[in-house]
Design an enzyme around this catalytic site. Structure first.
Site, PDB file in Angstrom:
ATOM      1  N   LYS A 153       6.539  -1.884   1.902  1.00 48.40           N
ATOM      2  CA  LYS A 153       5.284  -1.277   2.708  1.00 48.40           C
ATOM      3  C   LYS A 153       4.235  -2.490   2.380  1.00 48.40           C
ATOM      4  O   LYS A 153       3.232  -2.012   1.630  1.00 48.40           O
ATOM      5  CB  LYS A 153       4.975   0.051   2.150  1.00 48.40           C
ATOM      6  CG  LYS A 153       4.192   0.997   2.996  1.00 48.40           C
ATOM      7  CD  LYS A 153       4.264   2.547   2.627  1.00 48.40           C
ATOM      8  CE  LYS A 153       3.148   3.184   3.228  1.00 48.40           C
ATOM      9  NZ  LYS A 153       3.236   3.381   4.691  1.00 48.40           N
ATOM     10  N   GLU A 208      12.514   2.530  14.184  1.00 48.57           N
ATOM     11  CA  GLU A 208      11.465   3.762  13.819  1.00 48.57           C
ATOM     12  C   GLU A 208      10.080   3.420  14.749  1.00 48.57           C
ATOM     13  O   GLU A 208      10.208   2.559  15.373  1.00 48.57           O
ATOM     14  CB  GLU A 208      11.094   3.327  12.321  1.00 48.57           C
ATOM     15  CG  GLU A 208      10.669   2.026  12.195  1.00 48.57           C
ATOM     16  CD  GLU A 208      10.157   1.795  10.536  1.00 48.57           C
ATOM     17  OE1 GLU A 208      10.010   2.728   9.878  1.00 48.57           O
ATOM     18  OE2 GLU A 208      10.090   0.515  10.402  1.00 48.57           O
ATOM     19  N   ARG A 263      -7.423 -20.521  -1.075  1.00 47.77           N
ATOM     20  CA  ARG A 263      -6.183 -20.258  -0.201  1.00 47.77           C
ATOM     21  C   ARG A 263      -5.366 -21.424  -0.361  1.00 47.77           C
ATOM     22  O   ARG A 263      -5.168 -22.384   0.371  1.00 47.77           O
ATOM     23  CB  ARG A 263      -6.991 -20.175   1.265  1.00 47.77           C
ATOM     24  CG  ARG A 263      -5.543 -19.734   2.383  1.00 47.77           C
ATOM     25  CD  ARG A 263      -6.279 -19.719   3.477  1.00 47.77           C
ATOM     26  NE  ARG A 263      -5.443 -19.268   4.711  1.00 47.77           N
ATOM     27  CZ  ARG A 263      -4.474 -20.204   5.128  1.00 47.77           C
ATOM     28  NH1 ARG A 263      -4.597 -21.265   4.774  1.00 47.77           N
ATOM     29  NH2 ARG A 263      -3.688 -19.851   5.934  1.00 47.77           N
ATOM     30  N   TYR A 296       0.830  -1.206  -0.064  1.00 51.10           N
ATOM     31  CA  TYR A 296       0.151   0.022   0.229  1.00 51.10           C
ATOM     32  C   TYR A 296       0.841   1.363   0.021  1.00 51.10           C
ATOM     33  O   TYR A 296       2.060   0.973   0.308  1.00 51.10           O
ATOM     34  CB  TYR A 296      -0.821   0.043   1.393  1.00 51.10           C
ATOM     35  CG  TYR A 296      -0.233   0.269   2.384  1.00 51.10           C
ATOM     36  CD1 TYR A 296       0.365  -0.613   3.243  1.00 51.10           C
ATOM     37  CD2 TYR A 296      -0.539   1.643   3.117  1.00 51.10           C
ATOM     38  CE1 TYR A 296       1.276  -0.334   4.353  1.00 51.10           C
ATOM     39  CE2 TYR A 296       0.237   1.707   4.226  1.00 51.10           C
ATOM     40  CZ  TYR A 296       1.055   0.904   4.991  1.00 51.10           C
ATOM     41  OH  TYR A 296       1.702   1.074   6.320  1.00 51.10           O
ATOM     42  N   HIS A 328      -0.662 -21.155  -0.085  1.00 51.61           N
ATOM     43  CA  HIS A 328       0.315 -20.402   0.327  1.00 51.61           C
ATOM     44  C   HIS A 328       0.916 -19.696  -1.089  1.00 51.61           C
ATOM     45  O   HIS A 328       1.339 -18.693  -1.149  1.00 51.61           O
ATOM     46  CB  HIS A 328       1.342 -20.685   1.144  1.00 51.61           C
ATOM     47  CG  HIS A 328       0.787 -21.058   2.436  1.00 51.61           C
ATOM     48  ND1 HIS A 328      -0.442 -21.754   3.001  1.00 51.61           N
ATOM     49  CD2 HIS A 328       1.087 -20.265   3.699  1.00 51.61           C
ATOM     50  CE1 HIS A 328      -0.540 -21.674   4.318  1.00 51.61           C
ATOM     51  NE2 HIS A 328       0.213 -20.929   4.835  1.00 51.61           N
ATOM     52  N   ARG A 382       8.252   4.221  -4.418  1.00 52.61           N
ATOM     53  CA  ARG A 382       8.382   3.283  -3.536  1.00 52.61           C
ATOM     54  C   ARG A 382       7.275   2.102  -3.725  1.00 52.61           C
ATOM     55  O   ARG A 382       7.671   0.771  -3.463  1.00 52.61           O
ATOM     56  CB  ARG A 382       8.159   3.989  -2.198  1.00 52.61           C
ATOM     57  CG  ARG A 382       8.328   3.044  -0.949  1.00 52.61           C
ATOM     58  CD  ARG A 382       8.264   3.951   0.428  1.00 52.61           C
ATOM     59  NE  ARG A 382       6.635   4.483   0.683  1.00 52.61           N
ATOM     60  CZ  ARG A 382       6.499   5.180   1.752  1.00 52.61           C
ATOM     61  NH1 ARG A 382       7.719   5.434   2.610  1.00 52.61           N
ATOM     62  NH2 ARG A 382       5.230   5.585   2.026  1.00 52.61           N
ATOM     63  N   LEU A 399      11.419   1.515   7.092  1.00 55.51           N
ATOM     64  CA  LEU A 399      10.726   1.981   5.899  1.00 55.51           C
ATOM     65  C   LEU A 399      11.512   3.176   5.476  1.00 55.51           C
ATOM     66  O   LEU A 399      11.452   4.169   6.389  1.00 55.51           O
ATOM     67  CB  LEU A 399       9.080   2.188   6.297  1.00 55.51           C
ATOM     68  CG  LEU A 399       8.296   2.660   4.775  1.00 55.51           C
ATOM     69  CD1 LEU A 399       8.319   1.487   3.818  1.00 55.51           C
ATOM     70  CD2 LEU A 399       7.161   3.162   5.215  1.00 55.51           C
TER      71      LEU A 399
END
Ligand code: PMP
Length: 296
Positions: free
Chosen positions: A159, A191, A112, A45, A114, A64, A215
């Site tokens: 991210k 951070e 589902r 995101y 993996h 990014r 990040l």
């Protein structure tokens, strides 16, 4: 890029949303329970600031984003100029003047398993948020923070949607009536749960180098490359331990949505003289100037 962006046929609405090449409203977005973002957090995101009705530093966020996609091995199915246009349209149509655009891309929808299912297409979601006034108060009055252990994985430079350690840390801070939690690996400051950290000592700005354990915040980047230099402040990227942090004259944390937040207490210990220091104030002022000028 065969898909084209659908035209907008809606009145200005704060809750306008874009999902997989259709404009709609947030409450009308239909996401499958088989979206891998939903059951694995398998996605990335970005959050881009909207200032006076315009996106700020969007090209930095898109750089990014594509890096995050590459590292997560999620195919980039949308071009940067298309994403730029989508940001502009959403901001314009939402009527939001000061807020942020949330953009999320998950690997796609499939039963589902993996490993990566073949032939799935990433799901793209975007919407606009208004600024949270609480953050402006923190920027003006300063914040108290706690320290916690960093229990995250080895790729905090991505991210990714997997934010459970950050969520637990932020909640721990809230329970202690603090605004943020600074994460430590052993003795080393990494951070915040949703921010980068800076400290001032001898008038010099110090922050941890951006490797794969934190990040590489856009606000951090802009402070290092533009804001501090134009204030005549030297920045040194260096690891910071607890002892060094305790000697800080000033501390602040940074993020897209919060800007520059002065820190007045860490784990109940007063930082410097307990007031917002001159370096932090100068950087806040110059950063506000940069936002007013705008940045593509
Ligand atoms: N670190 C983490 C873990 C974050 O979630 C954020 C917020 N995106 C930041 C740092 C600050 O990054 P930015 O300045 O790009 O918002």
């Amino acid at each position: 890029m065969e898909q084209t962006v659908a035209p907008v046929e809606m009145k200005k609405r704060k809750d306008i949303a874009f999902y997989n090449y259709e404009y709609t409203t947030l409450d009308q977005v239909k996401i499958s329970p088989l979206d891998r973002g939903y059951y694995f957090g398998d996605g990335v995101y970005e959050v881009t600031k909207v200032h006076n009705g315009k996106c700020f530093a969007l090209s930095y966020h898109l750089d990014r984003l594509y890096r995050s996609l590459r590292l997560m091995k999620i195919p980039a199915t949308i071009a940067p100029d298309e994403l730029t246009e989508l940001h502009d349209v959403l901001v314009e149509e939402s009527g939001v003047q000061n807020g942020s655009v949330y953009l999320q891309i998950t690997r796609g929808t499939a039963p589902r398993v993996h490993d990566f299912p073949e032939g799935i297409t990433p799901n793209i979601l975007m919407y606009v948020n208004e600024d949270n006034p609480h953050k402006a108060e923190l920027a003006k009055n300063g914040a108290h923070v706690i320290t916690i252990d960093d229990i995250r994985w080895q790729h905090c430079d991505v991210k990714s949607l997997n934010l459970i350690p950050n969520v637990l840390g932020a909640e721990k801070a809230r329970q202690k009536k603090c605004a943020e939690a600074f994460q430590f690996r052993g003795d080393e400051l990494m951070e915040g749960t949703s921010s980068n950290v800076f400290m001032v000592r001898d008038g010099i700005l110090w922050t941890r180098p951006a490797d794969d354990l934190i990040l590489k915040g856009i606000t951090r980047q802009l402070i290092i490359t533009k804001v501090a230099p134009s204030c005549g402040i030297t920045v040194i990227e260096r690891k910071i331990d607890r002892e060094y942090l305790a000697k800080a004259e000033e501390v602040f944390y940074t993020s897209t949505t919060a800007g520059i937040i002065p820190v007045l207490k860490i784990d109940k210990e007063t930082v410097g003289d307990g007031t917002i220091g001159p370096v932090t104030k100068a950087l806040q002022e110059r950063y506000a100037g940069l936002m007013a000028e705008g940045l593509p």
